[in-house]
Design a protein around this motif. Structure first.
Motif, PDB file in Angstrom:
ATOM      1  N   ILE A  46       0.861  -1.183   0.000  1.00 20.81           N
ATOM      2  CA  ILE A  46       0.000   0.000   0.000  1.00 20.81           C
ATOM      3  C   ILE A  46       0.896   1.231   0.000  1.00 20.81           C
ATOM      4  N   PHE A  47       0.736   2.067  -1.020  1.00 23.73           N
ATOM      5  CA  PHE A  47       1.584   3.241  -1.201  1.00 23.73           C
ATOM      6  C   PHE A  47       1.042   4.411  -0.397  1.00 23.73           C
ATOM      7  N   ALA A  48       1.784   4.800   0.629  1.00 27.55           N
ATOM      8  CA  ALA A  48       1.348   5.889   1.504  1.00 27.55           C
ATOM      9  C   ALA A  48       1.329   7.232   0.790  1.00 27.55           C
ATOM     10  N   GLY A  49       2.005   7.313  -0.364  1.00 26.88           N
ATOM     11  CA  GLY A  49       2.063   8.580  -1.079  1.00 26.88           C
ATOM     12  C   GLY A  49       0.759   8.991  -1.732  1.00 26.88           C
ATOM     13  N   SER A  50      -0.051   8.004  -2.191  1.00 30.10           N
ATOM     14  CA  SER A  50      -1.264   8.406  -2.919  1.00 30.10           C
ATOM     15  C   SER A  50      -2.395   7.380  -2.913  1.00 30.10           C
TER      16      SER A  50
ATOM     17  N   GLU B 254      13.402   1.868   8.007  1.00 31.90           N
ATOM     18  CA  GLU B 254      14.641   1.312   7.438  1.00 31.90           C
ATOM     19  C   GLU B 254      15.042   2.007   6.140  1.00 31.90           C
ATOM     20  N   LEU B 255      14.061   2.476   5.373  1.00 32.85           N
ATOM     21  CA  LEU B 255      14.399   3.200   4.148  1.00 32.85           C
ATOM     22  C   LEU B 255      14.986   4.572   4.462  1.00 32.85           C
ATOM     23  N   GLN B 256      14.544   5.188   5.544  1.00 33.98           N
ATOM     24  CA  GLN B 256      15.067   6.505   5.911  1.00 33.98           C
ATOM     25  C   GLN B 256      16.545   6.458   6.273  1.00 33.98           C
ATOM     26  N   GLU B 257      17.009   5.302   6.722  1.00 35.43           N
ATOM     27  CA  GLU B 257      18.410   5.185   7.101  1.00 35.43           C
ATOM     28  C   GLU B 257      19.343   5.276   5.900  1.00 35.43           C
ATOM     29  N   ARG B 258      18.816   4.925   4.686  1.00 37.43           N
ATOM     30  CA  ARG B 258      19.677   4.912   3.503  1.00 37.43           C
ATOM     31  C   ARG B 258      18.964   5.566   2.325  1.00 37.43           C
ATOM     32  N   HIS B 259      18.258   6.662   2.570  1.00 39.23           N
ATOM     33  CA  HIS B 259      17.344   7.217   1.585  1.00 39.23           C
ATOM     34  C   HIS B 259      17.999   7.725   0.309  1.00 39.23           C
ATOM     35  N   GLU B 260      19.232   8.162   0.336  1.00 37.29           N
ATOM     36  CA  GLU B 260      19.792   8.858  -0.829  1.00 37.29           C
ATOM     37  C   GLU B 260      19.954   7.974  -2.062  1.00 37.29           C
ATOM     38  N   MET B 261      20.025   6.669  -1.907  1.00 43.44           N
ATOM     39  CA  MET B 261      20.318   5.808  -3.051  1.00 43.44           C
ATOM     40  C   MET B 261      19.184   4.850  -3.402  1.00 43.44           C
ATOM     41  N   LEU B 262      18.014   5.022  -2.849  1.00 42.33           N
ATOM     42  CA  LEU B 262      16.980   4.010  -2.991  1.00 42.33           C
ATOM     43  C   LEU B 262      15.910   4.325  -4.028  1.00 42.33           C
ATOM     44  N   TYR B 263      15.733   5.590  -4.374  1.00 44.48           N
ATOM     45  CA  TYR B 263      14.737   5.999  -5.364  1.00 44.48           C
ATOM     46  C   TYR B 263      15.440   6.664  -6.545  1.00 44.48           C
ATOM     47  N   PHE B 264      14.829   6.527  -7.717  1.00 43.48           N
ATOM     48  CA  PHE B 264      15.332   7.272  -8.862  1.00 43.48           C
ATOM     49  C   PHE B 264      15.119   8.760  -8.633  1.00 43.48           C
ATOM     50  N   ASP B 265      16.033   9.561  -9.124  1.00 39.66           N
ATOM     51  CA  ASP B 265      15.883  11.001  -8.978  1.00 39.66           C
ATOM     52  C   ASP B 265      14.769  11.528  -9.871  1.00 39.66           C
TER      53      ASP B 265
ATOM     54  N   PRO C 298       6.463   3.939   1.604  1.00 42.28           N
ATOM     55  CA  PRO C 298       6.502   5.400   1.692  1.00 42.28           C
ATOM     56  C   PRO C 298       6.916   6.038   0.372  1.00 42.28           C
ATOM     57  N   SER C 299       6.523   7.280   0.177  1.00 46.42           N
ATOM     58  CA  SER C 299       6.980   8.031  -0.990  1.00 46.42           C
ATOM     59  C   SER C 299       8.410   8.496  -0.739  1.00 46.42           C
ATOM     60  N   LYS C 300       9.104   8.888  -1.802  1.00 50.76           N
ATOM     61  CA  LYS C 300      10.478   9.346  -1.611  1.00 50.76           C
ATOM     62  C   LYS C 300      10.514  10.671  -0.859  1.00 50.76           C
TER      63      LYS C 300
ATOM     64  N   LEU D 279       2.483  21.996   4.572  1.00 48.50           N
ATOM     65  CA  LEU D 279       2.207  20.584   4.334  1.00 48.50           C
ATOM     66  C   LEU D 279       2.625  19.714   5.520  1.00 48.50           C
ATOM     67  N   ASP D 280       2.030  18.523   5.586  1.00 52.32           N
ATOM     68  CA  ASP D 280       2.365  17.538   6.616  1.00 52.32           C
ATOM     69  C   ASP D 280       2.974  16.328   5.913  1.00 52.32           C
ATOM     70  N   ARG D 281       4.255  16.192   6.041  1.00 53.33           N
ATOM     71  CA  ARG D 281       5.009  15.168   5.312  1.00 53.33           C
ATOM     72  C   ARG D 281       4.508  13.749   5.559  1.00 53.33           C
ATOM     73  N   TYR D 282       4.069  13.472   6.781  1.00 49.65           N
ATOM     74  CA  TYR D 282       3.719  12.097   7.152  1.00 49.65           C
ATOM     75  C   TYR D 282       2.218  11.883   7.333  1.00 49.65           C
ATOM     76  N   LYS D 283       1.407  12.846   6.927  1.00 45.82           N
ATOM     77  CA  LYS D 283      -0.043  12.766   7.127  1.00 45.82           C
ATOM     78  C   LYS D 283      -0.630  11.464   6.570  1.00 45.82           C
ATOM     79  N   SER D 284      -0.362  11.174   5.297  1.00 43.50           N
ATOM     80  CA  SER D 284      -0.953   9.995   4.668  1.00 43.50           C
ATOM     81  C   SER D 284      -0.345   8.701   5.196  1.00 43.50           C
ATOM     82  N   HIS D 285       0.938   8.743   5.531  1.00 43.41           N
ATOM     83  CA  HIS D 285       1.582   7.553   6.096  1.00 43.41           C
ATOM     84  C   HIS D 285       0.934   7.184   7.429  1.00 43.41           C
ATOM     85  N   GLU D 286       0.702   8.186   8.270  1.00 47.00           N
ATOM     86  CA  GLU D 286       0.081   7.936   9.571  1.00 47.00           C
ATOM     87  C   GLU D 286      -1.361   7.463   9.405  1.00 47.00           C
TER      88      GLU D 286
END
Length: 277
Positions: A83-87, A242-253, A194-196, A216-223
């Protein structure tokens, strides 16, 4: 494959333990090779059959209808639902022919027995979403240029009446699949994706810059997703910490999906959770 899914061929029946992963474009992961998707990597790590039921452009309404009418034919023992918390709340009805009444879910325990109709226009839209990356590519480029901000609804601090209605329907559809899988003896767990922007400070600040918003509330939909699955007593795996610990390399720019390393990390997270149980 022959069923329109981005996966290898699978028979409807099997005498071995099999897993299924239901969700949207994060399951399909068209941005990487099939063997590099989180689902195929999980299959390799587990040594068990994993069926990918990725439906690009779908919200939970369409995903629940798909699983209860088609996905169930594969008789999975375990269902992981991305389930994608982004949308997935703001776009709860995406992938369906207009607004599917919430009463259908309230009044029908098994959607496989309900007669759904899909318009020709929606069939074409679904086909394009599932088979061509051009639409996604154009949308992501528009969003990164600051022109397209359709997903901004998920980050509004105070949700509109329409968003609250979407949240209600999201709750009902999730509850319906929980009851359906329970009745079928399928073990289900929700994987909160989570969304990037939720994972990465850099991408969140970039969203604020392009939209010109500071409220805006960054975590509104996630919560909100977390509240729903917890209130329904559904087992879940929250990928955000766990994704936040290594976020810079996990999503396409240029795209909101996981890259090769992101898919690999998610597969390992799921493997560790499944082995822990």
């Amino acid at each position: 494959n022959s069923k329109g899914l981005r996966d290898t061929e699978h028979n409807y029946t099997s005498n071995k333990t099999r897993y299924a992963i239901l969700g949207d474009s994060f399951v399909e992961s068209r941005q990487v090779a099939l063997k590099e998707t989180s689902g195929k990597l999980l299959e390799k790590y587990l040594g068990k059959e994993v069926i990918l039921m990725g439906l690009s452009g779908y919200g939970t309404t369409g995903e629940v209808i798909y699983f209860e009418t088609e996905g169930i034919k594969y008789h999975p023992d375990v269902l992981l639902w991305y389930i994608f918390a982004g949308s997935d709340i703001s776009k709860v009805d995406f992938g369906t022919a207009g607004n599917i009444s919430i009463d259908i879910f309230k009044n029908n325990l098994d959607l496989g027995k309900y007669n759904f109709s899909v318009t020709k226009k929606q069939r074409l839209k679904n086909f394009l979403n599932q088979n061509f990356f051009l639409r996604t590519f154009l949308i992501m480029n528009l969003r990164n240029s600051g022109v397209y901000d359709n997903d901004i609804l998920s980050y509004e601090r105070n949700w509109s009446g329409a968003m609250e209605k979407n949240l209600e329907k999201f709750n009902v559809t999730v509850a319906h699949l929980k009851q359906f899988t329970d009745n079928k003896g399928i073990k289900m767990a929700v994987v909160i994706v989570p969304s990037k922007e939720q994972v990465s400070d850099f991408h969140y600040q970039r969203m604020l810059f392009y939209t010109g918003r500071t409220d805006l509330d960054r975590y509104k939909s996630h919560e909100a997703v977390l509240d729903v699955v917890e209130s329904l007593g559904i087992e879940y795996i929250d990928l955000l910490p766990e994704l936040q610990e290594r976020h810079e390399m996990l999503y396409f720019d240029y795209d909101g999906h996981w890259n090769k390393e992101g898919n690999k990390l998610v597969a390992n997270i799921l493997l560790n959770k499944l082995k822990g149980e």
